[in-house]
Design a protein around this motif. Structure first.
Motif, PDB file in Angstrom:
ATOM      1  N   TYR B 151       0.781  -1.253   0.141  1.00  0.00           N
ATOM      2  CA  TYR B 151       0.029  -0.177   0.023  1.00  0.00           C
ATOM      3  C   TYR B 151       0.797   1.089  -0.230  1.00  0.00           C
ATOM      4  N   ILE B 155       1.108   4.305  -2.736  1.00  0.00           N
ATOM      5  CA  ILE B 155       1.025   5.670  -2.433  1.00  0.00           C
ATOM      6  C   ILE B 155       2.326   6.689  -2.998  1.00  0.00           C
ATOM      7  N   ARG B 156       3.201   5.988  -2.828  1.00  0.00           N
ATOM      8  CA  ARG B 156       4.611   6.644  -3.213  1.00  0.00           C
ATOM      9  C   ARG B 156       4.608   6.824  -5.009  1.00  0.00           C
ATOM     10  N   ALA B 158       1.774   6.382  -6.854  1.00  0.00           N
ATOM     11  CA  ALA B 158       0.487   7.381  -7.285  1.00  0.00           C
ATOM     12  C   ALA B 158       0.793   8.802  -7.122  1.00  0.00           C
ATOM     13  N   LYS B 159       1.947   9.167  -6.251  1.00  0.00           N
ATOM     14  CA  LYS B 159       2.060  10.596  -6.204  1.00  0.00           C
ATOM     15  C   LYS B 159       3.068  10.987  -7.632  1.00  0.00           C
ATOM     16  N   ILE B 161       2.290   9.992 -10.790  1.00  0.00           N
ATOM     17  CA  ILE B 161       1.340   9.487 -11.980  1.00  0.00           C
ATOM     18  C   ILE B 161       0.109  10.566 -11.817  1.00  0.00           C
ATOM     19  N   THR B 162      -0.097  11.280 -12.900  1.00  0.00           N
ATOM     20  CA  THR B 162      -1.032  12.344 -12.879  1.00  0.00           C
ATOM     21  C   THR B 162      -2.165  11.504 -13.699  1.00  0.00           C
ATOM     22  N   VAL B 166      -2.636   8.418 -16.836  1.00  0.00           N
ATOM     23  CA  VAL B 166      -3.606   6.941 -16.737  1.00  0.00           C
ATOM     24  C   VAL B 166      -4.639   7.336 -17.790  1.00  0.00           C
ATOM     25  N   GLY B 179     -11.558   4.502  -8.323  1.00  0.00           N
ATOM     26  CA  GLY B 179     -10.828   3.286  -7.996  1.00  0.00           C
ATOM     27  C   GLY B 179     -10.025   2.687  -9.262  1.00  0.00           C
ATOM     28  N   GLN B 181      -9.126   4.358 -11.912  1.00  0.00           N
ATOM     29  CA  GLN B 181      -7.993   5.174 -12.136  1.00  0.00           C
ATOM     30  C   GLN B 181      -7.007   5.225 -11.103  1.00  0.00           C
ATOM     31  N   PHE B 182      -7.125   4.863  -9.934  1.00  0.00           N
ATOM     32  CA  PHE B 182      -5.927   4.800  -8.966  1.00  0.00           C
ATOM     33  C   PHE B 182      -5.216   3.345  -9.167  1.00  0.00           C
ATOM     34  N   PRO B 184      -3.723   1.532 -11.416  1.00  0.00           N
ATOM     35  CA  PRO B 184      -2.412   1.370 -11.993  1.00  0.00           C
ATOM     36  C   PRO B 184      -1.271   1.368 -10.909  1.00  0.00           C
ATOM     37  N   ALA B 185      -1.419   2.401  -9.947  1.00  0.00           N
ATOM     38  CA  ALA B 185      -0.570   2.750  -8.925  1.00  0.00           C
ATOM     39  C   ALA B 185      -0.330   1.203  -8.206  1.00  0.00           C
ATOM     40  N   MET B 186      -1.381   0.746  -7.818  1.00  0.00           N
ATOM     41  CA  MET B 186      -1.517  -0.572  -7.107  1.00  0.00           C
ATOM     42  C   MET B 186      -0.789  -1.695  -7.809  1.00  0.00           C
TER      43      MET B 186
END
Lengths: 352, 352
Positions: B151, B155-156, B158-159, B161-162, B166, B179, B181-182, B184-186
């Motif tokens: 997790y 978060i690191r 996601a910070k 990636i704009t 995505v 969710g 759109q977020f 890809p960070a996961m």
């Protein structure tokens, strides 16, 4: 008229602005009956409006009161958490304190992970010092001890919120990071967690600028099969320089860890509602309504009576500030002792 | 020309299309030297291209091979996980198997939480049955046992990636949920986890349609202080009906839990590269290049030699299918036995 949204507060709010905002928000003022039931000296003077708390208070309930650990905590935070502790004691309320360290990391370009983790710890000491009952309190830091239940709830919530919605609610733009745009789902999961986990309805004590999160949570809750959370809206806590109190502007706030000397400098430099000279003050009297010094006397020390003396020109600012200084120093001496003892209690709340 | 992105594959890929796509992607074909080092019969026939694996293989490495638990697993999945197990055994590789149950819940309107959790369990049985070494394997289901490290990494990531990024990489629109759109960070956090946690470089065996995740992970990795992951790209596994094999189209795939009778029906109805009549087949021969039956003979049973017989008209489709049927039934009998035994091993991988 002053304006307010989740990321900006502009202008000074007068009583009429608060009333207008509450009407626009669709919240209710806290009336005499509810105020009496709550029975706290800051209701309804500071905590002045609500959504559904008159219903929620009829049964055992949960309070969700979060912390964004980007800086040290100030007296305004202390005041809110003390109110939460009062409700916990009086109503046997379950208290959930989520730390949005992830959001702080995402929102603040200059903050790094280690700094946020340090603030997690420092802020937790302040919160423990307030005396929450570990049996009825859960603390969760998204970056330290995220609960599977909360993550899963965030995913269920996120499924119900479109990118358009957060863009119009929070003013996000496509050049902002995807973490920030997801974060409302996480915050709503914080708010709904006690309802999902323990079946308790939630009330959120919150500044008016954060109300949009609760509004969105109220929209989403029934769509994930949960009861709507309520809130208790507080007025803005004035900063020492006249504007809003802000953790990120040290001169506007007194931190819980400030030394007596630091407090003295801040208070002596503070904006007041007084006149330019002692002579004028004696003749015309001051205006406590716009005075942060009066605000602290009134809300931190229940010392409202000085307001009349100020208006009557019986008080001069220097003395009024000195009086406040000795009260705050005494209060923070006590808090700081408890805060030191809290170091041994951290494990009872969070394994860090 | 056929087209490919993370959510759609259109058209049939011929050999030349694969070559062209690899050039466009900026990946490299797996040459003789690397193929020999890997030493697996499906390299480079099925696993045909890569990024940086020639470098990564020089040291102990990690393999990240995820699973999206929206349906039962099919033979194509089995084939990839067997390849991963081969690499684990041969190169002492650490294997991380993240289940993107959160993404499935977010992406599929009709799927609910209980269904996704059921598939988590069913799919895990298949994966355990393959024989991964629990000492060198970690399984994480985002909705069951999300790791704090993952997790935090998300978060690191996601910070960095704009929302615009995505949107252009995955074609997201503002009416889609936050969710998705977020996510890809996961997924990038899944890919980078072994590097962040154990300092091992990661390689991801992946279908070409998922390559965009690895590309984005490679962009972000250095910006969060980590080594770039590599990948091993596989060709698409043809469906029994002629198009792409898809878990969500039962007739295109043979599931690991299908009964001999179900397999028989699917194979007998399958598309082939054969001629319309036995007579024509004898005279003109068939075309194994476009035949899913040949594909399975070749890739599942190393039975490539029948291709020449088919071209020469010596084989007719009915017999070729019957031969394949008996091989698959035998293989799945064995797998299904191991899959039953896996029920007792679940706790060694995930506390569910």
């Amino acid at each position: 008229m002053p304006t307010v949204d989740a990321y900006n507060v502009e202008g000074r709010f007068e009583e009429e602005d608060y009333l207008k905002a509450v009407r626009e928000f669709g919240a209710s003022l806290i009336g005499k009956k509810l105020a009496k039931k709550i029975g706290h000296p800051l209701v309804p003077s500071l905590f002045f409006a609500h959504r559904d708390f008159d219903e929620i208070i009829k049964n055992r309930f949960a309070i969700v009161s979060g912390r964004g650990p980007s800086m040290r905590m100030h007296l305004g935070h202390l005041l809110v958490f003390r109110f939460v502790k009062f409700l916990q004691d009086k109503f046997d309320a379950f208290v959930f304190i989520p730390f949005s360290d992830d959001e702080k990391l995402l929102a603040k370009e200059h903050l790094n992970y280690e700094q946020v983790r340090q603030m997690d710890y420092e802020n937790l000491l302040d919160i423990i010092a307030i005396g929450f009952d570990p049996e009825k309190t859960e603390v969760m830091m998204d970056l330290v001890n995220i609960k599977q239940d909360v993550y899963n709830l965030a995913i269920r919530v996120a499924k119900k919120i479109t990118a358009s919605t957060v863009r119009s609610a929070f003013g996000f733009t496509p050049d902002q990071n995807i973490g920030l745009q997801f974060y409302p789902a996480m915050q709503i999961a914080h708010i709904l967690y006690p309802t999902a986990k323990y079946g308790l309805r939630t009330v959120v004590p919150i500044g008016m600028d954060q109300d949009v999160f609760v509004k969105l949570a109220r929209d989403v809750a029934p769509r994930v099969g949960l009861a709507k959370p309520g809130d208790i809206l507080s007025k803005f806590i004035p900063g020492l320089t006249g504007g809003k109190m802000s953790s990120s502007k040290p001169e506007t706030a007194i931190y819980t860890t400030d030394s007596p000397q630091e407090i003295k400098v801040k208070l002596m430099n503070a904006f007041t509602g007084g006149q330019a000279t002692v002579k004028e003050q004696r003749e015309k009297g001051g205006n406590p309504d716009i005075c942060p010094i009066f605000f602290y006397h009134k809300f931190l020390f229940d010392n409202e009576s000085i307001g009349e003396k100020c208006r009557a020109g019986e008080l001069i600012c220097g003395n009024c500030k000195k009086d406040l200084l000795s009260r705050i120093v005494k209060m923070l001496e006590d808090h700081q002792k408890k805060r030191e003892k809290a170091r041994d209690l951290v494990d009872r709340f969070v394994k860090m």
